[in-house]
Enzyme design. Structure first.
Site, mmCIF file in Angstrom:
data_model
loop_
_atom_site.group_PDB
_atom_site.id
_atom_site.type_symbol
_atom_site.label_atom_id
_atom_site.label_comp_id
_atom_site.label_asym_id
_atom_site.label_seq_id
_atom_site.Cartn_x
_atom_site.Cartn_y
_atom_site.Cartn_z
ATOM 1 N N TRP A 176 0.796 -1.226 0.000
ATOM 2 C CA TRP A 176 0.000 0.000 0.000
ATOM 3 C C TRP A 176 0.829 1.278 0.000
ATOM 4 O O TRP A 176 0.312 2.341 -0.292
ATOM 5 C CB TRP A 176 -0.912 0.023 1.235
ATOM 6 C CG TRP A 176 -0.178 -0.296 2.512
ATOM 7 C CD1 TRP A 176 -0.061 -1.520 3.086
ATOM 8 C CD2 TRP A 176 0.556 0.609 3.347
ATOM 9 N NE1 TRP A 176 0.702 -1.439 4.230
ATOM 10 C CE2 TRP A 176 1.096 -0.141 4.414
ATOM 11 C CE3 TRP A 176 0.816 1.981 3.299
ATOM 12 C CZ2 TRP A 176 1.873 0.436 5.410
ATOM 13 C CZ3 TRP A 176 1.594 2.552 4.298
ATOM 14 C CH2 TRP A 176 2.113 1.776 5.338
ATOM 15 N N ASN A 177 2.105 1.194 0.322
ATOM 16 C CA ASN A 177 2.847 2.439 0.560
ATOM 17 C C ASN A 177 3.275 3.144 -0.714
ATOM 18 O O ASN A 177 3.283 4.369 -0.795
ATOM 19 C CB ASN A 177 4.070 2.165 1.448
ATOM 20 C CG ASN A 177 5.009 1.135 0.861
ATOM 21 O OD1 ASN A 177 4.582 0.160 0.242
ATOM 22 N ND2 ASN A 177 6.299 1.327 1.062
ATOM 23 N N ASP A 201 -2.791 -4.149 -2.507
ATOM 24 C CA ASP A 201 -3.483 -3.922 -1.244
ATOM 25 C C ASP A 201 -4.803 -3.219 -1.535
ATOM 26 O O ASP A 201 -4.868 -2.289 -2.341
ATOM 27 C CB ASP A 201 -2.607 -3.064 -0.326
ATOM 28 C CG ASP A 201 -3.157 -2.985 1.082
ATOM 29 O OD1 ASP A 201 -4.106 -2.200 1.305
ATOM 30 O OD2 ASP A 201 -2.640 -3.676 1.967
ATOM 31 N N GLU A 272 11.021 -8.346 -2.116
ATOM 32 C CA GLU A 272 11.614 -7.142 -1.532
ATOM 33 C C GLU A 272 10.917 -6.911 -0.201
ATOM 34 O O GLU A 272 9.720 -6.613 -0.154
ATOM 35 C CB GLU A 272 11.457 -5.914 -2.427
ATOM 36 C CG GLU A 272 12.187 -4.716 -1.854
ATOM 37 C CD GLU A 272 11.896 -3.427 -2.586
ATOM 38 O OE1 GLU A 272 11.581 -2.426 -1.907
ATOM 39 O OE2 GLU A 272 11.961 -3.424 -3.823
ATOM 40 N N CYS A 306 10.170 1.366 2.118
ATOM 41 C CA CYS A 306 11.073 0.266 2.486
ATOM 42 C C CYS A 306 12.525 0.714 2.532
ATOM 43 O O CYS A 306 13.312 0.186 3.319
ATOM 44 C CB CYS A 306 10.928 -0.888 1.494
ATOM 45 S SG CYS A 306 9.319 -1.698 1.534
#
Length: 535
Positions: A176-177, A201, A272, A306
């Site tokens: 979702w990011n 997501d 990842e 991330c």
């Protein structure tokens, strides 16, 4: 820091219906309906709320296990014809997609902001990333996927060709990011001749559906890119069990579970995963430049990245100067909801992320950490806003010392010299990203080579490596397997096949030579080939 209040509301205003609250213009109802129609789903819908306001944004149908199987079935039928399509024609879809993405940039930015709550400047990075990815693979794919001659068992006598065949149907699971940027895992899969079943997501599915719609407009057969929605408990197993390869971006815990199930089926996966990424400020660094760079490295997308920096190790000789410069930069940040470029940091996306940030901060402060900047949620701006926060005196007994926070929180540590900085940077189970700051690039490169991370940036936080489409990007240790970008980002989505034809002499001894004499001939042949540097 400066607080930017959402348009039309005071800091203490009572929330009003979604149509009239928030940062301004709404997403077009016709656009939403069109995007939602791209989901393969027959289950009960769920309502997605806007992080900026907490109000309903869109209702999205959820997929069942049967829907996932139907998506795979449709994708497999379409993939057979797509694999037979010339590579240059497949690449042409990505070339046209590049142009469409940039032409409709503002629409993408609105979707991204409403879904994630991020600042507009941070959403721009997603649009540029996916366009650059499309362009890169459209140019590289024809050469990488063309058959290549390889050295044969015997020069001249053996003709050996390596070909690249598509995996089949690739499952792409996106978080979702960064929902648009990380959907670009789909693009190399498609140009390699695969079909794709994507599970974004649910919170940020509109971004993936928007990119799919543009790919179809660019000439992609619609059945090749299937989108399903749902939780791990309902469709997780069918997703993995139907795939020929899995590309996953998300948590290390989920990645381990996916890898285990993929291993049982003997299919490949790229993962990842998480990071606790370090920044190293050397004694010869430009402190003011490093402080400015740390702002974007730590607080882009409110730290929900991330590759963002959560630990900063500063040589003790410049530590005080860096702290002063960095805290000053943090205090000047503009925090708020705005569909323009008036703010520097937006909202967190999920309540659980806000809860995680609060848990880490409360634990650290209760155990003696010092707040240098920020430290508070900002409900006056929206339900999920939190100030960018800087801590000192963080010790190993605190959760945020080692655990990924995934929010706008960073800890500062003084260190004595390069060796101490490198040791501290490597003292983690993760190895995704890092950065080194120095006026001497050669010095910084020498330090970077000793850091256990898949990408290391010099005098930049993360974008130099992530934006280098021709180079691989991914993690070491618990930060993942495989790479995106670079040649490997495409070739991992193919099966190499070697075809060799033997001419004149073979591996069985000819009639005029016995096995012993033929073995001697072969031995002398290999020795000669080595001396002649032929193999």
């Amino acid at each position: 820091m400066t607080a930017t209040t959402p348009v039309g509301a005071s800091p203490t205003a009572t929330p009003t219906p979604a149509a009239t609250t928030g940062p301004g213009r709404r997403l077009d109802a016709a656009l939403l309906a069109r995007l939602v129609s791209g989901v393969t789903a027959t289950g009960e819908p769920t309502t997605v709320t806007a992080p900026f306001t907490g109000e309903p944004l869109v209702s999205l149908p959820q997929s069942t296990a049967d829907d996932v199987q139907a998506a795979y079935a449709a994708a497999r039928v379409a993939q057979a014809a797509w694999a037979a399509t010339p590579v240059r024609d497949r690449a042409g879809v990505l070339t046209r997609l590049h142009d469409l993405v940039l032409r409709q940039r503002d629409e993408a930015l609105d979707i991204l902001q409403w879904e994630t709550g991020k600042a507009r400047a941070h959403a721009v990075e997603e649009v540029l990333e996916v366009a650059a990815c499309a362009q890169h693979f459209s140019r590289r794919a024809p050469r990488l996927l063309a058959p290549h001659r390889r050295s044969g068992a015997f020069p001249v006598l053996t003709r050996t060709v390596e070909s690249r065949r598509p995996k089949g149907v690739v499952c792409v699971i996106t978080p979702w990011n960064y929902p648009l940027a990380l959907s670009d895992d789909v693009l190399p899969a498609l140009v390699a001749g695969n079909a794709v079943v994507q599970k974004p997501d649910t919170q940020t599915a509109l971004s993936a559906l928007w990119l799919r719609e543009l790919a179809i407009e660019a000439g992609l057969p619609a059945e090749l890119w299937q989108v399903v929605l749902g939780g791990r408990d309902t469709i997780g197993d069918p997703l993995i069990d139907g795939a020929d390869f899995i590309a996953f971006t998300g948590s290390t815990t989920a990645g381990r579970a996916i890898a285990a199930r993929a291993g049982q089926r003997l299919i490949g996966c790229s993962l990842e995963l998480g990071g606790k990424n370090p920044m190293v400020v050397l004694a010869d660094a430009d402190v003011d430049k490093a402080a400015r760079g740390a702002i974007r490295a730590c607080f882009n997308n409110a730290g929900q990245l991330c590759v963002s920096i959560e630990r900063i190790y500063v040589d003790r000789s410049v530590y005080d100067a860096f702290v002063k410069a960095f805290v000053g930069e943090v205090d000047r940040l503009r925090l708020g909801a705005s569909l323009d470029y008036a703010t520097d940091m937006g909202s967190l996306t999920y309540q659980r992320q806000l809860d995680a940030v609060r848990a880490h901060l409360d634990d650290a402060v209760s155990k003696g950490a010092t707040l240098l900047a920020g430290g508070k949620p900002r409900p006056d701006l929206g339900p999920l806003f939190h100030e960018p926060t800087v801590l000192a005196d963080v010790t190993p007994g605190m959760a945020l010392h080692r655990d990924e926070t995934f929010g706008p929180v960073v800890a500062l540590y003084p260190v004595d010299g390069d060796d101490a900085a490198i040791a501290a940077a490597n003292d983690t189970e993760y190895g995704l990203n890092a950065c080194v700051w120095s006026r001497d690039t050669g010095h910084a490169r020498a330090v970077a080579a000793r850091i256990d991370a898949g990408t290391v940036n010099i005098n930049e936080g993360y974008a130099s490596t992530y934006g280098s489409q021709g180079a691989p990007m991914g993690g070491m240790k618990a930060s993942g397997l495989g790479r995106r970008h670079g040649d490997e980002g495409l070739l991992k989505l193919t099966e190499p096949q070697t075809v060799a034809s033997q001419h004149l002499l073979g591996f069985d001894p000819p009639g005029f030579l016995g096995p012993d004499r033929y073995a001697t001939v072969l031995t002398h042949t290999l020795t000669a080939l080595k001396r002649l540097h032929i193999r």
